[in-house]
Scaffold this motif. Structure first.
Motif, PDB file in Angstrom:
ATOM      1  N   SER A   1      -6.088 -65.232 -21.608  1.00 33.90           N
ATOM      2  CA  SER A   1      -5.810 -66.404 -22.426  1.00 33.90           C
ATOM      3  C   SER A   1      -6.423 -67.680 -21.845  1.00 33.90           C
ATOM      4  N   SER A   2      -6.554 -67.752 -20.518  1.00 35.92           N
ATOM      5  CA  SER A   2      -7.125 -68.951 -19.896  1.00 35.92           C
ATOM      6  C   SER A   2      -8.162 -68.615 -18.829  1.00 35.92           C
ATOM      7  N   SER A   3      -8.635 -67.371 -18.833  1.00 40.76           N
ATOM      8  CA  SER A   3      -9.618 -66.962 -17.830  1.00 40.76           C
ATOM      9  C   SER A   3     -10.546 -65.896 -18.399  1.00 40.76           C
TER      10      SER A   3
ATOM     11  N   LEU B   1     -15.475 -65.265 -11.986  1.00 40.09           N
ATOM     12  CA  LEU B   1     -14.295 -65.606 -12.777  1.00 40.09           C
ATOM     13  C   LEU B   1     -14.469 -66.990 -13.371  1.00 40.09           C
ATOM     14  N   ALA B   2     -14.317 -67.083 -14.682  1.00 39.23           N
ATOM     15  CA  ALA B   2     -14.208 -68.376 -15.353  1.00 39.23           C
ATOM     16  C   ALA B   2     -12.722 -68.657 -15.492  1.00 39.23           C
TER      17      ALA B   2
ATOM     18  N   LEU C   1     -14.007 -74.041 -14.962  1.00 33.65           N
ATOM     19  CA  LEU C   1     -15.159 -73.788 -14.092  1.00 33.65           C
ATOM     20  C   LEU C   1     -15.402 -72.287 -13.956  1.00 33.65           C
ATOM     21  N   ILE C   2     -16.593 -71.958 -13.495  1.00 34.48           N
ATOM     22  CA  ILE C   2     -16.969 -70.576 -13.223  1.00 34.48           C
ATOM     23  C   ILE C   2     -17.286 -70.445 -11.738  1.00 34.48           C
TER      24      ILE C   2
ATOM     25  N   ASP D   1     -14.327 -75.607 -26.682  1.00 38.57           N
ATOM     26  CA  ASP D   1     -13.924 -74.279 -27.146  1.00 38.57           C
ATOM     27  C   ASP D   1     -14.153 -73.326 -25.970  1.00 38.57           C
ATOM     28  N   ALA D   2     -13.139 -73.230 -25.129  1.00 38.12           N
ATOM     29  CA  ALA D   2     -13.304 -72.783 -23.747  1.00 38.12           C
ATOM     30  C   ALA D   2     -13.995 -71.438 -23.578  1.00 38.12           C
ATOM     31  N   HIS D   3     -13.549 -70.398 -24.273  1.00 37.81           N
ATOM     32  CA  HIS D   3     -14.114 -69.072 -24.062  1.00 37.81           C
ATOM     33  C   HIS D   3     -15.580 -69.023 -24.491  1.00 37.81           C
ATOM     34  N   GLN D   4     -15.876 -69.672 -25.636  1.00 39.19           N
ATOM     35  CA  GLN D   4     -17.266 -69.697 -26.094  1.00 39.19           C
ATOM     36  C   GLN D   4     -18.156 -70.449 -25.112  1.00 39.19           C
TER      37      GLN D   4
END
Length: 398
Positions: free
Chosen positions: A13-15, A33-34, A43-44, A61-64
């Motif tokens: 959900s957040s990584s 890991l992002a 960050l990645i 749009d964090a995951h994208q």
């Protein structure tokens, strides 16, 4: 460089955990890991060619954004030329999937339908799949399910003693999780211990922030400790594991808890964290217990007692025990936890070898008991390799 690389994505959900695996050698070419994707400063962090680097992402749009940056990184390093597939970890496959599959529209729809059983996990997995499909449109995408390995459980193991209509109409049953890990370490145990896969009795204990035990008979899962969700079963980092369902009624009627508060209590505020009131990190709790912190010691005692009791119970479906496997972050590294658990199982014929137990840490594999059968063994898990291997096999069939 051979064209035998698979990009493995584990989207939370957040990584977003990722790795590029060379399926011929089993080695990680790239890993990372992002994180903090739902926060202001995502960050990645990644490792390539022995060096560690960090990339700061723009909030959005964090995951994208994370996958777009990952694609750019993969291309910059020239690794895209050798990719043959993208493998996705999917937490819940329900009864739809008993093995890894090529992702099609039908598969996507089935994963979406199963999201009601894993509302915290499957939607995030779908985000990763959809973003990866857009970024790597020419590559086959494969789904590998945490629940698939446990689909060999018989009805007496997977059904709850609830009205049967709840199972038939709504799919309420025990599914189990960590299946990819349990499959990998049990397969390794057959090789390392020279066990006959057609006549073997193994208990696998995957111990980390989430914990589960699986009873594996003749190479197949016949029972496991997690259920409809990853909340059932053992004491975990922040999860309660098994409790009296009547506690829900007490919390609602007497303490005026809302469903959201109960969910938060059981999933985020319980387990090692709740008992110790210190941390969900086993290392922190072990250190505090060694320094005389009573609640830390109590947390370890409860954790190990419940774990040993569950392992012993799984001798019933197995009809005995040939091997006990410890894996996962705690299982692979905590000689203290392993010693307490094995001590509680001495009646099964397990006798700890202290030197071997101390040596089997930090990525080291090995038997930690004095006897050859039954024995306890530490085997580092490698879920990413399973996902990569399954994905490559499916891609090569196309």
């Amino acid at each position: 460089m051979s064209s035998s690389h698979v990009l493995v994505l584990n989207c939370g959900s957040s990584s977003l955990k990722f790795a590029i695996i060379d399926v011929q050698s089993g080695s990680e070419v790239l890993s990372g890991l992002a994180e903090c994707l739902a926060e202001q400063q995502p960050l990645i962090k990644y490792k390539y060619d022995g060096t560690k680097q960090t990339i700061t992402l723009n909030h959005g749009d964090a995951h994208q954004v994370a996958i777009a940056q990952l694609v750019e990184l993969v291309k910059k390093l020239g690794l895209d030329k050798h990719l043959i597939a993208i493998g996705h970890r999917v937490v819940h496959g329900g009864e739809h999937f008993t093995h890894s599959v090529l992702i099609t529209k039908g598969v996507l729809n089935a994963i979406k339908q199963t999201s009601t059983l894993a509302p915290l996990h499957n939607p995030a997995n779908l985000l990763g799949i959809e973003a990866a499909q857009a970024a790597f449109s020419s590559l086959p995408q494969v789904a590998v399910f945490d629940t698939a390995f446990h689909q060999t459980m018989p009805p007496q193991a997977f059904l709850y003693a609830l009205p049967y209509s709840l199972y038939k109409e709504h799919g309420i049953r025990r599914y189990g999780f960590h299946g990819t890990s349990h499959y990998y370490v049990s397969t390794q145990a057959h090789k390392v211990l020279a066990l006959d896969q057609q006549n073997s009795r193994i208990v696998s204990a995957h111990l980390g922030n989430g914990c589960s035990v699986a009873a594996i008979k003749n190479g197949q899962s016949v029972d496991t400790s997690m259920g409809l969700t990853p909340l059932e079963g053992l004491v975990m980092g922040t999860r309660s594991g098994d409790i009296d369902p009547g506690i829900f009624t007490f919390l609602v009627n007497q303490l005026k808890y809302s469903p959201t508060q109960i969910d938060l209590l059981l999933n985020k505020q319980s387990g090692l964290q709740g008992i110790s009131e210190l941390s969900n990190d086993c290392r922190t709790i072990e250190e505090a217990a060694a320094n005389g912190h009573e609640q830390a010691q109590l947390a370890l005692d409860i954790f190990c007692y419940r774990l040993a009791k569950q392992i012993a119970a799984f001798a019933v479906p197995l009809g005995g025990l040939d091997a006990l496997i410890f894996t996962g972050g705690i299982g692979e590294n905590s000689n203290t936890i392993r010693a307490k658990v094995v001590s509680g199982l001495s009646f099964l014929g397990l006798q700890l070898d202290d030197d071997k137990n101390l040596a089997a840490r930090f990525g080291q594999q090995g038997v930690i008991t004095t006897s050859s059968k039954p024995c306890a063994i530490v085997i580092p898990t490698n879920e990413e390799l399973v996902i990569a291997t399954d994905s490559a096999a499916i891609a090569q069939e196309l």
